[in-house]
Design a protein around this motif. Structure first.
Motif, PDB file in Angstrom:
ATOM      1  N   PHE A  12       0.779  -1.230   0.142  1.00 41.48           N
ATOM      2  CA  PHE A  12      -0.015  -0.285  -0.069  1.00 41.48           C
ATOM      3  C   PHE A  12       0.865   1.364  -0.062  1.00 41.48           C
ATOM      4  CE2 PHE A  12      -3.052  -3.128   1.724  1.00 41.48           C
ATOM      5  CZ  PHE A  12      -4.158  -2.852   0.994  1.00 41.48           C
ATOM      6  N   ALA A  13       0.333   2.250  -0.673  1.00 44.68           N
ATOM      7  CA  ALA A  13       1.123   3.429  -0.723  1.00 44.68           C
ATOM      8  C   ALA A  13       1.404   4.394   0.473  1.00 44.68           C
ATOM      9  CB  ALA A  13       0.626   4.391  -1.879  1.00 44.68           C
ATOM     10  N   THR A  14       0.349   3.918   1.608  1.00 45.40           N
ATOM     11  CA  THR A  14       0.435   4.630   2.547  1.00 45.40           C
ATOM     12  C   THR A  14       1.521   3.905   3.640  1.00 45.40           C
ATOM     13  OG1 THR A  14      -1.044   2.780   3.618  1.00 45.40           O
ATOM     14  CG2 THR A  14      -2.066   5.033   2.971  1.00 45.40           C
ATOM     15  N   ASP A  15       1.932   3.094   3.273  1.00 48.65           N
ATOM     16  CA  ASP A  15       3.316   2.491   3.852  1.00 48.65           C
ATOM     17  C   ASP A  15       4.539   3.473   3.725  1.00 48.65           C
ATOM     18  OD1 ASP A  15       5.931   1.072   4.656  1.00 48.65           O
ATOM     19  OD2 ASP A  15       5.147  -0.644   4.030  1.00 48.65           O
ATOM     20  N   PRO A  16       5.366   4.173   4.776  1.00 48.25           N
ATOM     21  CA  PRO A  16       6.236   5.045   4.422  1.00 48.25           C
ATOM     22  C   PRO A  16       7.261   4.671   3.750  1.00 48.25           C
ATOM     23  CG  PRO A  16       6.107   4.436   6.908  1.00 48.25           C
ATOM     24  CD  PRO A  16       4.942   3.815   6.165  1.00 48.25           C
ATOM     25  N   ASP A  17       7.517   3.432   3.476  1.00 53.32           N
ATOM     26  CA  ASP A  17       8.773   2.779   2.806  1.00 53.32           C
ATOM     27  C   ASP A  17       8.388   2.457   1.579  1.00 53.32           C
ATOM     28  OD1 ASP A  17      10.308   2.689   5.233  1.00 53.32           O
ATOM     29  OD2 ASP A  17       9.815   0.834   5.554  1.00 53.32           O
ATOM     30  N   PHE A  18       6.949   2.642   1.235  1.00 51.45           N
ATOM     31  CA  PHE A  18       6.822   2.635  -0.471  1.00 51.45           C
ATOM     32  C   PHE A  18       7.165   3.559  -1.316  1.00 51.45           C
ATOM     33  CE2 PHE A  18       3.856   3.472  -3.757  1.00 51.45           C
ATOM     34  CZ  PHE A  18       3.520   2.124  -4.423  1.00 51.45           C
ATOM     35  N   ASP A  19       7.976   2.916  -2.373  1.00 50.57           N
ATOM     36  CA  ASP A  19       8.191   4.050  -3.377  1.00 50.57           C
ATOM     37  C   ASP A  19       8.306   3.188  -4.567  1.00 50.57           C
ATOM     38  OD1 ASP A  19      10.087   5.579  -5.189  1.00 50.57           O
ATOM     39  OD2 ASP A  19      11.137   6.356  -3.502  1.00 50.57           O
ATOM     40  N   LEU A  20       7.480   3.627  -5.742  1.00 49.12           N
ATOM     41  CA  LEU A  20       7.777   2.893  -7.059  1.00 49.12           C
ATOM     42  C   LEU A  20       9.239   2.788  -7.886  1.00 49.12           C
ATOM     43  CD1 LEU A  20       4.527   4.671  -8.900  1.00 49.12           C
ATOM     44  CD2 LEU A  20       5.069   2.078  -8.554  1.00 49.12           C
ATOM     45  N   ARG A  21       9.820   3.891  -7.371  1.00 45.87           N
ATOM     46  CA  ARG A  21      11.185   4.100  -7.917  1.00 45.87           C
ATOM     47  C   ARG A  21      11.928   2.683  -7.619  1.00 45.87           C
ATOM     48  NH1 ARG A  21      11.551  10.099  -6.240  1.00 45.87           N
ATOM     49  NH2 ARG A  21      10.930   9.065  -4.370  1.00 45.87           N
ATOM     50  N   THR A  22      11.811   2.178  -6.309  1.00 44.39           N
ATOM     51  CA  THR A  22      12.675   1.143  -5.975  1.00 44.39           C
ATOM     52  C   THR A  22      11.798  -0.232  -5.780  1.00 44.39           C
ATOM     53  OG1 THR A  22      12.089   1.862  -3.341  1.00 44.39           O
ATOM     54  CG2 THR A  22      14.028   2.776  -4.481  1.00 44.39           C
ATOM     55  N   LEU A  23      10.594   0.003  -6.096  1.00 48.54           N
ATOM     56  CA  LEU A  23       9.619  -1.526  -5.936  1.00 48.54           C
ATOM     57  C   LEU A  23       9.904  -1.871  -7.218  1.00 48.54           C
ATOM     58  CD1 LEU A  23       7.918  -3.016  -4.262  1.00 48.54           C
ATOM     59  CD2 LEU A  23       6.022  -1.584  -5.311  1.00 48.54           C
ATOM     60  N   LEU A  24       9.700  -1.333  -8.481  1.00 45.17           N
ATOM     61  CA  LEU A  24       9.695  -1.938  -9.757  1.00 45.17           C
ATOM     62  C   LEU A  24      10.510  -1.373 -10.521  1.00 45.17           C
ATOM     63  CD1 LEU A  24       5.648  -1.980  -9.986  1.00 45.17           C
ATOM     64  CD2 LEU A  24       7.027  -3.752  -9.495  1.00 45.17           C
ATOM     65  N   PRO A  25      11.276  -2.286 -11.599  1.00 42.90           N
ATOM     66  CA  PRO A  25      12.334  -1.871 -12.327  1.00 42.90           C
ATOM     67  C   PRO A  25      12.010  -1.322 -13.594  1.00 42.90           C
ATOM     68  CG  PRO A  25      12.321  -4.238 -12.488  1.00 42.90           C
ATOM     69  CD  PRO A  25      11.342  -4.010 -11.300  1.00 42.90           C
ATOM     70  N   ALA A  26      11.158  -0.260 -13.871  1.00 39.81           N
ATOM     71  CA  ALA A  26      10.704   0.421 -14.976  1.00 39.81           C
ATOM     72  C   ALA A  26      11.956   0.905 -15.860  1.00 39.81           C
ATOM     73  CB  ALA A  26       9.603   1.600 -14.616  1.00 39.81           C
ATOM     74  N   PRO A  27      12.092   0.245 -16.936  1.00 38.76           N
ATOM     75  CA  PRO A  27      13.234   0.755 -17.731  1.00 38.76           C
ATOM     76  C   PRO A  27      13.173   1.889 -18.309  1.00 38.76           C
ATOM     77  CG  PRO A  27      12.279  -1.626 -18.240  1.00 38.76           C
ATOM     78  CD  PRO A  27      11.285  -0.656 -17.587  1.00 38.76           C
ATOM     79  N   THR A  28      14.150   2.785 -18.778  1.00 40.37           N
ATOM     80  CA  THR A  28      14.312   3.723 -19.560  1.00 40.37           C
ATOM     81  C   THR A  28      14.657   3.202 -20.855  1.00 40.37           C
ATOM     82  OG1 THR A  28      16.530   4.284 -18.772  1.00 40.37           O
ATOM     83  CG2 THR A  28      14.670   5.458 -17.908  1.00 40.37           C
TER      84      THR A  28
END
Length: 498
Positions: free
Chosen positions: A131-147
């Motif tokens: 859940f995004a309410t978790d203070p440790d939540f961060d899309l940038r470190t959770l999923l390896p979306a490429p460039t």
């Protein structure tokens, strides 16, 4: 196709993992590496050589799909790309001869099977929940979306099946859009004009409401193909998931999201849940200031947009040991996903207007599956002369983003570029066989559609649509017969010939 038919029948595809298993069983269609790769530009840089094809800068080639098992900074998540980068591979995944794929999709629209909702116990996409309410939540470190390149606006999710519903009618739609990570819990979303989800967003915004949206990543390729249908074949209110249901002969399974009032694809590898915020906009490259977005299907890097809608992420769910699916913007994968539904739409419209005249359609690789279509037309009598050009006009009506149509006779292989260009060299005179239709709205990503390029263009995004009639005039057909070679059984001389 027949040589692999038994394998396909024995391994039905129902999600990403079964699709991968099928390709692994076919020689030359799938490769993987355990070497650690950086999702920032390196992953796409590798696949550009391995199998991207499409409109990517050369050198590139048509090659296998590829799995990256070790992603730097993202333990436990794999990344796969290129599942549909060749038409042959789409044929395997949909159990259809490659040249018949347009017909398969055309028939599937008329045999639509509506999706169904299953319980959470049957939804593997929710095995792990953040859940995004978790203070440790961060899309940038959770999923390896490429460039895709080093000058992209940021990491992108390029294969997210975006699912939302009309806030009043509750009719739902699924489509694919570029989604750039902007912060720990925000994505920007670029919606090209005319997309149904944008109509839902605009309606919600007028009502002062956020629009719930789910983004399912890593699904059955039938869903990814179906999601690329557009009007008029699938008008507003037509749920393209029902086409995927027809392709598989059973309904797509959805599940209720954990944080929003919307549904997601139950067998997805990863689901991002969020809301499109009303009256909130963000500059796409606010974190990089490159002025660039990402490589798009015409082979150029698109400009970063100044003000895009924002998705506020509420939760991320995924399967254990998830696989993130991605695509290179100009790769052959875009051609397959956009082009084959385009073929189906053109075939449907022309067949209703002039049955039996257009034998097949190919949304050509060079146009990214959108800008160029090759029509194989059969003239059966003198009165058919001129109808081939009417067929081209119908193709433009069936798919508004189409820019060029090449017309060829029934003896030309529309999937062989050399044969198409042969027809142009020997059955085409520019002054009598070129038809210009200026000032028509086309696809906004074509960089030549600007007033600076042509005085006929008054506004960016309009184009001169053109028909190249490379068919032989009916009264001259006897003078344009191809050399006839003897039919032989090659396997008598080469037993392993395929």
């Amino acid at each position: 196709m027949s040589e692999h038919k038994n394998k396909i029948d024995q391994q039905p595809v129902q999600d990403l993992r079964s699709a991968i298993a099928l390709l692994e069983s076919i020689d030359g269609e799938f490769v993987s590496t355990d070497v650690a790769v950086d999702p920032h530009a390196e992953l796409s840089g590798v696949y550009r050589y391995v199998g991207a094809g499409g409109t990517c800068q050369r050198p590139t080639r048509k090659g296998p799909a590829m799995m990256f098992n070790t992603i730097k900074g993202f333990p436990g998540v794999r990344v796969v790309t290129g599942l549909m980068s060749t038409r042959q591979r789409v044929g395997y995944l949909l159990n259809c001869a490659p040249e018949k794929l347009g017909f398969l999709l055309k028939e599937s629209v008329s045999k639509a099977i509506a999706p169904v909702v299953v319980g959470k116990e049957d939804a593997v996409c929710q095995e792990v929940v953040h859940f995004a309410t978790d203070p440790d939540f961060d899309l940038r470190t959770l999923l390896p979306a490429p460039t895709n390149t080093e000058e992209d606006a940021g990491p992108y999710f390029t294969m997210g099946m975006c699912y939302a519903s009309d806030p009043e009618t509750k009719q739902s739609d699924i489509t694919i859009h570029r989604l750039c990570i902007q912060s720990r819990d925000e994505l920007s979303m670029w919606l090209t004009p005319g997309r149904h989800i944008d109509a839902f967003r605009e309606k919600a915004e007028r009502l002062g409401q956020a629009l719930p949206i789910s983004i399912s990543i890593g699904v059955d390729p039938a869903i990814e193909i179906a999601a690329c249908f557009e009007p008029p074949t699938t008008p507003l209110g037509f749920n393209e998931l029902s086409i995927a249901g027809a392709l598989r002969g059973k309904p797509v399974e959805l599940v209720n999201c954990v944080s929003i009032n919307e549904r997601a694809i139950a067998h997805a590898e990863i689901v991002i849940e969020g809301e499109l915020l009303p009256n909130v906009r963000v500059r796409e490259d606010q974190n990089t200031n490159t002025g660039k977005a990402m490589p798009e299907f015409p082979g150029y890097t698109g400009e970063a947009k100044a003000a895009l809608p924002v998705i506020k992420v509420k939760a991320v769910t995924y399967r254990k040991h998830p696989i993130l699916q991605t695509t290179l913007g100009p790769s052959g994968e875009h051609v397959s996903m956009a082009g084959i539904p385009t073929e189906a739409s053109i075939l449907d419209m022309i067949e209703r207007a002039m049955p039996g005249r257009v034998l097949n359609v190919h949304a050509h690789t060079s146009g990214g599956g959108k800008l160029l279509a090759v029509l194989q037309f059969r003239k059966a009598s003198p009165v058919d002369e001129g109808r081939q050009r009417q067929a081209a006009l119908l193709a433009f009506a069936a798919f508004s983003e189409l820019k060029h149509v090449i017309l060829v006779d029934e003896d030309v292989d529309i999937f062989d570029t050399d044969d198409i260009l042969w027809a142009m060299q020997t059955r085409y005179q520019g002054d009598v066989d070129t038809i210009f239709i200026p000032g028509v709205r086309c696809h906004p990503l074509d960089p030549s559609q600007v007033p600076e390029y042509s005085p006929s263009i008054l506004q960016q995004g309009t184009s001169c649509k053109t028909i190249f009639d490379c068919t032989v005039p009916f009264h001259l057909k006897a003078s344009f017969e191809r050399s006839k070679f003897k039919d032989v059984d090659v396997r008598k001389f080469l037993p392993d010939f395929k």
